[in-house]
Scaffold this active site. Structure first.
Site, short mmCIF file in Angstrom:
data_model
loop_
_atom_site.label_atom_id
_atom_site.label_comp_id
_atom_site.label_asym_id
_atom_site.label_seq_id
_atom_site.Cartn_x
_atom_site.Cartn_y
_atom_site.Cartn_z
N HIS A 156 0.82 -1.21 0.00
CA HIS A 156 0.00 0.00 0.00
C HIS A 156 0.85 1.26 0.00
CE1 HIS A 156 0.28 1.18 4.36
NE2 HIS A 156 0.37 -0.11 4.58
N HIS A 179 3.29 3.88 12.80
CA HIS A 179 2.28 4.95 12.84
C HIS A 179 2.75 6.13 13.68
CE1 HIS A 179 -1.38 2.26 11.58
NE2 HIS A 179 -0.31 2.06 10.84
N GLU A 193 -5.15 1.79 2.63
CA GLU A 193 -5.00 0.64 3.53
C GLU A 193 -5.19 1.05 4.98
OE1 GLU A 193 -2.90 -2.25 6.22
OE2 GLU A 193 -2.55 -0.11 5.90
N GLU A 194 -4.68 2.22 5.34
CA GLU A 194 -4.68 2.64 6.73
C GLU A 194 -6.07 2.99 7.27
OE1 GLU A 194 -2.30 2.09 8.44
OE2 GLU A 194 -0.40 2.38 7.40
N ASP A 239 5.99 2.32 6.83
CA ASP A 239 4.75 1.57 6.63
C ASP A 239 3.91 2.32 5.61
OD1 ASP A 239 2.38 0.14 6.86
OD2 ASP A 239 1.88 0.94 8.84
#
Length: 342
Positions: free
Chosen positions: A62, A311, A200-201, A172
């Site tokens: 992603h 994150h 995606e998140e 990420d």
């Protein structure tokens, strides 16, 4: 691969605003790739290899990162915001940011500690207690530069900690994007499909439409995952550890992974002397949660890099783990495409 990682991490791209990431990847694709974007913003790439595969394989990573979005401008020129993706408020205070398309610098603030009550100091602040200061004196000045709905990313660069650890925002899953891009720039043993997905998140939304369009039999999700190997965490709760290689989970909160693929990944890693580990907790999730239930089902496996501080503005990954993910992804893709029965 690491060169692409640094360039990709430097670009802004919260969920729903992945355009700069997509543009970079498209610019780096060789001419023998067939690429198109779907209506949601996924970048779907097909590349011919030396032979036709026994199975249709999709490799997926992603493009989006977690971030913030402006939802209020106060009378004194401070910006209220909401989170895009899961972010712990504890990692936000005093962080530097970029706001909007012009990347206006700002800093995240909170009420001064000497003005808080004792009970407040014991609590994790709510997102609504925080604000972004861009130096504006009032709302009128702020509104000259910022609009509601402007995206906000962390203002951090990529750097090396010690001799092996890379630290940056957005590892990420720009790491997964870098791994797939590196594969696309090489000769492939078989025809393969690649999906660089969006959103995606916020619920693995792009992966659903990408998998529906490509209709694969198998999918490898190339990702990052939480390494909690830090002070005060028991061995079982560490989930996985940096320095121990690629992470191949048997289950997370979104997916029970195909057991035959899980065993195959272990066999391939052992044969190629690639360090590998699994998760010690059923935690997290990724695009596989959307992919595996598409049409009549997709057999999925995830290959992830163990990262600390996911994150946050300062995610870390070890170069050796990143390389293990790249090596295992390539070998496993070749094995899946070449085997008649799995």
């Amino acid at each position: 691969m690491l060169e692409h990682l640094s360039a990709l991490c430097a670009l802004p791209g919260i969920s729903g605003r992945e355009g700069e990431i997509r543009a970079y990847i498209m610019e780096q694709l060789p001419q023998d790739c067939e690429a198109h974007c779907d209506a949601l913003g996924n970048l779907l790439v097909h590349k011919h290899g030396r032979a036709r595969p026994a199975h249709r394989l999709m490799l997926c990573a992603h493009m989006d990162e977690v971030g913030l979005i402006v939802n209020h401008i106060s009378s004194d020129g401070l910006l209220g915001f909401a989170c895009v993706g899961g972010i712990d408020a504890r990692v936000l205070i005093a962080r530097q940011t970029f706001v909007g398309a012009k990347r206006l610098p700002g800093v995240i603030g909170i009420k001064p500690v000497h003005l808080t009550k004792q009970e407040e100091r014991k609590k994790i602040p709510d997102i609504d207690d925080l604000y972004i200061d861009i130096g504006a004196q009032n709302a009128e000045e702020a509104e000259q530069f910022v609009r509601l709905g402007d995206c906000v990313t962390f203002r951090t660069g990529t750097r090396t900690l010690g001799s092996q650890v890379i630290e940056s925002k957005a590892i990420d899953d720009r790491l997964g994007c870098a791994v797939l891009l590196d594969m696309l720039r090489r000769e492939l043993p078989y025809d393969m499909d690649f999906a660089f997905t969006v959103q995606e998140e916020v619920g693995a939304r792009g992966a659903r439409t990408a998998a529906y369009a490509l209709n694969p039999e198998f999918a490898i999700i190339v990702e990052t995952t939480t390494a909690a190997d830090v002070i005060g965490v028991t061995e079982r709760d560490r989930v996985c550890e940096q320095g121990k290689g690629a992470v191949v989970p048997f289950m997370d909160r979104g997916t029970i992974y195909d057991h035959a693929l899980y065993e195959l990944a272990s066999t391939v890693a052992e044969r190629a002397h690639i360090p590998i580990q699994t998760k010690t907790k059923v935690a997290g999730g990724n695009d596989a949660g959307s992919v595996h239930g598409i049409r009549d089902g997709v057999r999925c496996i995830a290959v992830s890099a163990p990262c600390r501080y996911l994150h946050s503005p300062g995610v870390t990954v070890r170069e050796s783990d990143a390389q293990a993910v790249a090596n295992l992804t390539g070998k496993l893709a070749e094995e899946i495409c070449g085997r008649k029965e799995i």
